[in-house]
Design a protein around this motif. Structure first.
Motif, PDB file in Angstrom:
ATOM      1  N   ILE A 211      38.760  58.382  53.374  1.00 56.39           N
ATOM      2  CA  ILE A 211      38.816  59.868  53.365  1.00 56.39           C
ATOM      3  C   ILE A 211      37.464  60.019  53.760  1.00 56.39           C
ATOM      4  CG2 ILE A 211      39.204  61.811  52.098  1.00 56.39           C
ATOM      5  CD1 ILE A 211      41.650  60.060  52.575  1.00 56.39           C
ATOM      6  N   ASP A 212      37.018  60.717  54.905  1.00 54.96           N
ATOM      7  CA  ASP A 212      35.640  60.973  55.283  1.00 54.96           C
ATOM      8  C   ASP A 212      34.883  59.467  55.421  1.00 54.96           C
ATOM      9  OD1 ASP A 212      36.313  63.396  56.073  1.00 54.96           O
ATOM     10  OD2 ASP A 212      35.608  64.141  53.980  1.00 54.96           O
ATOM     11  N   ASN A 213      34.122  59.318  54.359  1.00 53.42           N
ATOM     12  CA  ASN A 213      33.229  58.071  54.286  1.00 53.42           C
ATOM     13  C   ASN A 213      33.681  57.398  52.940  1.00 53.42           C
ATOM     14  OD1 ASN A 213      31.972  58.447  56.890  1.00 53.42           O
ATOM     15  ND2 ASN A 213      30.416  59.629  55.936  1.00 53.42           N
ATOM     16  N   LEU A 214      34.674  57.900  52.375  1.00 46.90           N
ATOM     17  CA  LEU A 214      34.862  57.589  51.045  1.00 46.90           C
ATOM     18  C   LEU A 214      36.156  56.555  50.898  1.00 46.90           C
ATOM     19  CD1 LEU A 214      34.233  57.928  47.756  1.00 46.90           C
ATOM     20  CD2 LEU A 214      36.350  59.233  47.912  1.00 46.90           C
ATOM     21  N   ARG A 215      35.985  55.105  50.643  1.00 44.63           N
ATOM     22  CA  ARG A 215      36.983  54.260  50.851  1.00 44.63           C
ATOM     23  C   ARG A 215      37.732  54.018  49.470  1.00 44.63           C
ATOM     24  NH1 ARG A 215      32.956  49.768  52.693  1.00 44.63           N
ATOM     25  NH2 ARG A 215      31.787  50.678  50.905  1.00 44.63           N
ATOM     26  N   VAL A 216      38.820  54.152  49.313  1.00 46.98           N
ATOM     27  CA  VAL A 216      39.733  54.161  48.229  1.00 46.98           C
ATOM     28  C   VAL A 216      40.759  53.215  48.276  1.00 46.98           C
ATOM     29  CG1 VAL A 216      41.101  55.566  46.430  1.00 46.98           C
ATOM     30  CG2 VAL A 216      39.191  56.597  48.038  1.00 46.98           C
ATOM     31  N   ALA A 217      40.783  52.130  47.384  1.00 44.92           N
ATOM     32  CA  ALA A 217      41.616  51.188  47.182  1.00 44.92           C
ATOM     33  C   ALA A 217      42.841  51.516  46.196  1.00 44.92           C
ATOM     34  CB  ALA A 217      41.030  49.780  46.920  1.00 44.92           C
ATOM     35  N   GLY A 218      43.866  50.815  46.176  1.00 43.02           N
ATOM     36  CA  GLY A 218      44.848  51.095  44.996  1.00 43.02           C
ATOM     37  C   GLY A 218      45.360  49.800  44.463  1.00 43.02           C
ATOM     38  N   LEU A 219      45.911  49.711  43.335  1.00 44.15           N
ATOM     39  CA  LEU A 219      46.478  48.862  42.585  1.00 44.15           C
ATOM     40  C   LEU A 219      47.545  49.280  41.753  1.00 44.15           C
ATOM     41  CD1 LEU A 219      46.713  45.743  41.939  1.00 44.15           C
ATOM     42  CD2 LEU A 219      45.225  45.980  40.090  1.00 44.15           C
ATOM     43  N   GLY A 220      48.797  49.412  42.281  1.00 40.14           N
ATOM     44  CA  GLY A 220      49.663  50.001  41.246  1.00 40.14           C
ATOM     45  C   GLY A 220      50.329  49.050  40.315  1.00 40.14           C
ATOM     46  N   GLY A 221      51.266  49.541  39.533  1.00 40.72           N
ATOM     47  CA  GLY A 221      51.957  48.621  38.549  1.00 40.72           C
ATOM     48  C   GLY A 221      51.326  48.445  37.123  1.00 40.72           C
ATOM     49  N   HIS A 222      51.917  47.269  36.647  1.00 43.51           N
ATOM     50  CA  HIS A 222      51.116  47.010  35.244  1.00 43.51           C
ATOM     51  C   HIS A 222      51.451  45.375  34.788  1.00 43.51           C
ATOM     52  CE1 HIS A 222      55.084  46.926  32.897  1.00 43.51           C
ATOM     53  NE2 HIS A 222      55.471  46.922  34.042  1.00 43.51           N
ATOM     54  N   PHE A 223      50.680  44.965  33.835  1.00 48.52           N
ATOM     55  CA  PHE A 223      50.932  43.635  33.797  1.00 48.52           C
ATOM     56  C   PHE A 223      52.033  43.303  32.802  1.00 48.52           C
ATOM     57  CE2 PHE A 223      46.225  44.209  34.317  1.00 48.52           C
ATOM     58  CZ  PHE A 223      46.090  42.980  35.480  1.00 48.52           C
ATOM     59  N   LEU A 224      52.884  42.361  33.197  1.00 49.76           N
ATOM     60  CA  LEU A 224      54.121  42.172  32.452  1.00 49.76           C
ATOM     61  C   LEU A 224      54.005  40.630  31.961  1.00 49.76           C
ATOM     62  CD1 LEU A 224      56.890  43.333  31.963  1.00 49.76           C
ATOM     63  CD2 LEU A 224      57.557  42.238  34.212  1.00 49.76           C
ATOM     64  N   GLY A 225      54.151  40.429  30.516  1.00 51.25           N
ATOM     65  CA  GLY A 225      53.855  39.150  30.132  1.00 51.25           C
ATOM     66  C   GLY A 225      54.614  38.254  30.659  1.00 51.25           C
ATOM     67  N   ARG A 226      55.812  38.179  31.029  1.00 48.29           N
ATOM     68  CA  ARG A 226      56.647  37.101  31.563  1.00 48.29           C
ATOM     69  C   ARG A 226      55.941  36.673  33.044  1.00 48.29           C
ATOM     70  NH1 ARG A 226      60.618  41.178  31.801  1.00 48.29           N
ATOM     71  NH2 ARG A 226      61.520  41.938  33.926  1.00 48.29           N
ATOM     72  N   ILE A 227      55.253  37.548  33.422  1.00 48.61           N
ATOM     73  CA  ILE A 227      54.783  37.168  34.917  1.00 48.61           C
ATOM     74  C   ILE A 227      53.207  36.891  34.781  1.00 48.61           C
ATOM     75  CG2 ILE A 227      54.243  38.040  37.119  1.00 48.61           C
ATOM     76  CD1 ILE A 227      56.990  39.465  37.031  1.00 48.61           C
ATOM     77  N   TRP A 228      52.502  37.975  34.323  1.00 52.67           N
ATOM     78  CA  TRP A 228      50.863  37.782  34.123  1.00 52.67           C
ATOM     79  C   TRP A 228      50.535  38.729  33.283  1.00 52.67           C
ATOM     80  CZ3 TRP A 228      46.771  39.505  37.987  1.00 52.67           C
ATOM     81  CH2 TRP A 228      45.424  38.898  37.637  1.00 52.67           C
ATOM     82  N   HIS A 229      49.753  38.321  32.278  1.00 50.76           N
ATOM     83  CA  HIS A 229      49.172  39.159  31.059  1.00 50.76           C
ATOM     84  C   HIS A 229      47.771  38.539  31.026  1.00 50.76           C
ATOM     85  CE1 HIS A 229      48.077  41.726  27.621  1.00 50.76           C
ATOM     86  NE2 HIS A 229      49.286  42.389  28.134  1.00 50.76           N
ATOM     87  N   PRO A 230      46.659  39.414  31.359  1.00 51.33           N
ATOM     88  CA  PRO A 230      45.568  38.618  31.499  1.00 51.33           C
ATOM     89  C   PRO A 230      45.022  38.333  30.028  1.00 51.33           C
ATOM     90  CG  PRO A 230      45.403  39.960  33.189  1.00 51.33           C
ATOM     91  CD  PRO A 230      46.743  40.359  32.423  1.00 51.33           C
ATOM     92  N   LEU A 231      45.536  38.901  28.972  1.00 53.50           N
ATOM     93  CA  LEU A 231      44.876  38.713  27.606  1.00 53.50           C
ATOM     94  C   LEU A 231      45.689  37.857  26.824  1.00 53.50           C
ATOM     95  CD1 LEU A 231      44.367  42.372  26.729  1.00 53.50           C
ATOM     96  CD2 LEU A 231      42.772  40.701  27.531  1.00 53.50           C
ATOM     97  N   ARG A 232      46.649  36.914  27.423  1.00 52.84           N
ATOM     98  CA  ARG A 232      47.314  36.121  26.778  1.00 52.84           C
ATOM     99  C   ARG A 232      47.209  34.667  27.568  1.00 52.84           C
ATOM    100  NH1 ARG A 232      52.804  39.587  26.498  1.00 52.84           N
ATOM    101  NH2 ARG A 232      52.124  41.279  25.303  1.00 52.84           N
ATOM    102  N   ASP A 233      47.806  33.343  27.036  1.00 58.10           N
ATOM    103  CA  ASP A 233      47.719  32.375  27.749  1.00 58.10           C
ATOM    104  C   ASP A 233      46.302  32.075  28.504  1.00 58.10           C
ATOM    105  OD1 ASP A 233      50.400  31.927  26.946  1.00 58.10           O
ATOM    106  OD2 ASP A 233      50.975  33.307  28.620  1.00 58.10           O
ATOM    107  N   GLU A 234      45.270  32.424  27.810  1.00 62.27           N
ATOM    108  CA  GLU A 234      43.825  32.309  28.227  1.00 62.27           C
ATOM    109  C   GLU A 234      43.679  32.972  29.665  1.00 62.27           C
ATOM    110  OE1 GLU A 234      43.021  28.129  28.045  1.00 62.27           O
ATOM    111  OE2 GLU A 234      42.421  28.401  25.785  1.00 62.27           O
TER     112      GLU A 234
END
Length: 274
Positions: free
Chosen positions: A96-119
């Motif tokens: 946007i003009d000279n501003l680069r904006v990146a997006g990461l939608g969604g949430h962490f789901l334990g049965r797939i990946w939860h960065p605070l669990r399973d080390e």
């Protein structure tokens, strides 16, 4: 911050509307920002383009999804099947003009990946890997189960890691929030972003990190802020939520060092912005 604050005045971020789009439409019509980024949890009862047509007419509108956008089938369809489906920024970068904006939608789901669990180890790195384990009767429309479609997979972070951005928008919070994640800080820094803006937790606040070149902004329920952290629309402003967050922040053992601030009014005060 390395980003021009004058440019940040012209870019708005809209917190979780949960069905109420009056605030973001009003902000767009009243201020005509250069762009507006919506941070997920729409809970749509009609197509997204119908709900935000006023805003879309006057600003460059983008969105990422949240965990509540897969709660019901019609929530998913009204978002990902809408006329603004191509404006999903999750996994991408827009300039946007000279501003680069990146997006990461969604949430962490334990049965797939939860960065605070399973080390921090993911159970599945890719959607293809996960889908191979899902019985046919549990698939939705022949693919991933609907609720898994809001999950963050390691492949999502990997897709962004070597791209460049000035701002990273997420639904989940970074590590400065009591329920946030360090991997979001790491991703922002890897991309060269100095600003993280997130929704999900329904409180408007800011943290300026001391040991990393980062500022994080949370956007409250139905609230709208600009890229400096100035409140444009208060939304469901709850002063007690800010007090509770400040207390929790002080008690976090692993929180990044920095200064937390809570906006007190819709007015932008120099003492309340990074």
């Amino acid at each position: 911050m390395a980003v021009d604050p004058e440019l940040l005045k012209t870019v708005f971020f809209a917190g979780d509307p949960h069905g109420d789009f009056s605030g973001l439409n009003h902000a767009a019509l009243s201020h005509r920002p250069r762009a507006m980024f919506m941070l997920g949890d729409f809970e749509l009862e009609a197509s997204l383009d119908d709900m935000v047509h006023e805003a879309a007419a006057v600003t460059d509108l983008w969105w990422i999804h949240g965990n509540h956008d897969v709660t019901r089938a019609h929530h998913y369809d009204y978002l990902f099947g809408s006329g603004l489906a191509h404006r999903c920024l999750s996994g991408g970068v827009v300039t946007i003009d000279n501003l680069r904006v990146a997006g990461l939608g969604g949430h962490f789901l334990g049965r797939i990946w939860h960065p605070l669990r399973d080390e921090g180890r993911p159970r599945y790195r890719t959607r293809e890997e996960y889908l191979a384990t899902v019985p046919m009767q549990e698939r939705w429309n022949g693919g991933l189960p609907r609720k898994a479609r809001a999950a963050i997979f390691p492949e999502d972070v990997e897709a962004l890691w070597h791209q460049r951005a000035d701002v990273l928008i997420t639904h989940e919070a970074p590590s400065c929030h009591p329920h946030g994640f360090r991997i979001i800080d790491d991703l922002a820094e890897a991309m060269g972003a100095t600003l993280i803006v997130h929704g999900h937790h329904h409180v408007t606040y800011g943290v300026t990190y001391r040991e990393r070149p980062l500022t994080a902004l949370g956007v409250g329920l139905g609230a709208v802020i600009d890229g400096r952290g100035c409140v444009i629309v208060e939304g469901g402003f709850d002063p007690e939520a800010g007090v509770e967050l400040a207390a929790e922040y002080r008690q976090l053992r692993d929180r990044p060092s920095g200064e937390l601030w809570i906006p007190e009014s819709p007015e932008c005060s120099a003492g309340k912005t990074p």
